[in-house]
Design a protein around this motif. Structure first.
Motif, PDB file in Angstrom:
ATOM      1  N   UNK A  61       0.835  -1.206   0.000  1.00 33.16           N
ATOM      2  CA  UNK A  61       0.000   0.000   0.000  1.00 33.16           C
ATOM      3  C   UNK A  61       0.873   1.261   0.000  1.00 33.16           C
ATOM      4  N   UNK A  62       1.958   1.207   0.753  1.00 33.38           N
ATOM      5  CA  UNK A  62       2.875   2.349   0.790  1.00 33.38           C
ATOM      6  C   UNK A  62       3.470   2.588  -0.593  1.00 33.38           C
ATOM      7  N   UNK A  63       3.871   1.504  -1.260  1.00 36.03           N
ATOM      8  CA  UNK A  63       4.423   1.633  -2.602  1.00 36.03           C
ATOM      9  C   UNK A  63       3.389   2.154  -3.589  1.00 36.03           C
ATOM     10  N   UNK A  64       2.130   1.741  -3.428  1.00 36.84           N
ATOM     11  CA  UNK A  64       1.075   2.210  -4.328  1.00 36.84           C
ATOM     12  C   UNK A  64       0.932   3.729  -4.233  1.00 36.84           C
ATOM     13  N   UNK A  65       0.959   4.242  -3.011  1.00 32.67           N
ATOM     14  CA  UNK A  65       0.904   5.701  -2.827  1.00 32.67           C
ATOM     15  C   UNK A  65       2.158   6.360  -3.383  1.00 32.67           C
ATOM     16  N   UNK A  66       3.294   5.826  -3.004  1.00 31.23           N
ATOM     17  CA  UNK A  66       4.594   6.380  -3.381  1.00 31.23           C
ATOM     18  C   UNK A  66       4.747   6.471  -4.897  1.00 31.23           C
ATOM     19  N   UNK A  67       4.405   5.381  -5.562  1.00 31.10           N
ATOM     20  CA  UNK A  67       4.569   5.319  -7.017  1.00 31.10           C
ATOM     21  C   UNK A  67       3.424   5.983  -7.772  1.00 31.10           C
TER      22      UNK A  67
END
Length: 394
Positions: free
Chosen positions: A321-327
């Motif tokens: 989920x963090x990567x989804x936001x980040x990317x």
């Protein structure tokens, strides 16, 4: 004539346009050495290497002009440019420390500075370091040992942007004969003046707001002439920590617009910090300019402005989920630095988990869900829209 404002001083201080044919932009002295008319002239120059131009590994006119502007801005007697912020930090620490000395610093100090103290200087010189939160002056007093020679501050600190009471810590240090230095990169000398509060040396990464265009790397040390001159003769010259004239010239260009850029960074960042603080998917925002910051009152006492770097904690530690936001962000570029014209995003855990032990990482009080953003000079509304669409991906 009345005392000039900082905007005017940064445009004109230390510049002698008559010396370079009235050019409105100073030339770059892109030369490696300076020549002399005879034996006596070069012999005399070597008697005063601190002020004379002999070889550009030492003094250079372009570099000196920038140093004088920065010293004026910070209220210091003298400044010395370095090729990076870490070079400035390393030189300052080595200036104050002897083998087997003790240092007190904060847990959230800049990662490479932490590494310098706990690994390099520890192994090479037997330096020991005590890490404290830094929020209470009493903790500094308790940490003092017989061999404590340096208190190293960073206010606001990396990652979580906690503050230290600069003036009280400086008083404590002077009482015990301990030297002090501070990384003042976040606030810049325009928004915080540690030297006036009693700090011995102030260091900056000029790569950040002073440079402001993400096209140079540099650092600077500012303080009393006796300290800066000693650093020049020893750490700067002997370790070859030369600043290139071209980078100094780029920094000269940037200083002219620093006050205006900081005003825009502050205005946009305050708007974005307030938005993030009210978002359901964010549990905490770390920004000293927010009244909700636990040290807001201290900040109003020792700072007169706030810049564009902040962090916040997502409600999740789910890495996907963090990567989804980040990317998912479109305007925020992914990168490690900050203070430039562009907005950036970074997760401190990426580098800290590589630079620090798991215990040191945990002690810093950060997690996978901690995100750092640097607000650039784009439209604040456009940046808000970008954050909103990316947060919807969590």
């Amino acid at each position: 004539m009345k005392k000039k404002e900082i905007e005017t001083l940064l445009a004109h201080h230390a510049e002698d346009r008559h010396a370079y044919h009235g050019a409105v932009v100073p030339p770059i002295f892109q030369n490696s050495l300076f020549t002399f008319k005879d034996w006596d002239a070069i012999d005399e120059a070597f008697d005063n290497r601190i002020d004379r131009y002999i070889y550009s590994r030492g003094k250079n006119p372009t570099v000196k002009m920038v140093e004088e502007k920065i010293a004026m801005m910070a209220g210091g007697e003298k400044a010395q440019l370095f090729p990076s912020g870490m070079a400035a930090i390393t030189a300052s620490c080595m200036h104050f420390l002897e083998p087997n000395d003790h240092v007190i610093t904060i847990k959230n100090v800049y990662g490479p500075a932490n590494n310098l103290l706990t690994n390099y200087l520890s192994k090479k010189m037997g330096i020991t370091t005590t890490f404290i939160s830094g929020k209470e002056v009493s903790a500094f007093a308790k940490a003092i040992q017989e061999n404590t020679k340096l208190i190293y501050l960073e206010s606001p600190s990396s990652a979580v942007f906690s503050l230290q009471n600069i003036s009280e810590i400086a008083l404590l240090a002077k009482k015990h004969g301990i030297k002090t230095m501070i990384d003042n990169t976040w606030a810049t000398p325009l928004y915080q003046q540690p030297l006036a509060m009693g700090i011995d040396l102030e260091v900056h990464s000029t790569t950040k707001y002073m440079g402001g265009h993400s096209d140079l790397v540099g650092g600077v040390v500012i303080g009393k002439r006796v300290d800066v001159d000693a650093i020049f003769h020893h750490e700067y010259e002997l370790l070859g920590m030369k600043t290139a004239p071209m980078e100094a010239w780029l920094l000269l260009r940037s200083l002219r617009t620093l006050p205006m850029r900081l005003k825009q960074h502050q205005e946009s960042t305050m708007k974005i910090a307030q938005y993030l603080e009210g978002h359901a998917k964010i549990t905490k925002v770390n920004y000293p300019g927010l009244p909700s910051h636990e040290q807001y009152e201290l900040g109003t006492q020792q700072m007169n402005g706030y810049t564009g770097l902040l962090s916040f904690q997502l409600e999740t530690n789910d890495i996907e989920k963090i990567k989804a936001f980040f990317n998912g962000l479109e305007l925020f570029l992914i990168g490690v630095s900050w203070g430039g014209h562009e907005s950036l995003i970074y997760a401190p855990a990426i580098s800290y988990l590589k630079e620090l032990s798991p215990e040191q990482f945990t002690a810093m009080g950060i997690s996978l869900g901690d995100i750092r953003i640097s607000i650039g000079l784009e439209s604040a509304d456009d940046l808000l829209n970008d954050l909103e669409q990316a947060l919807a991906l969590i």
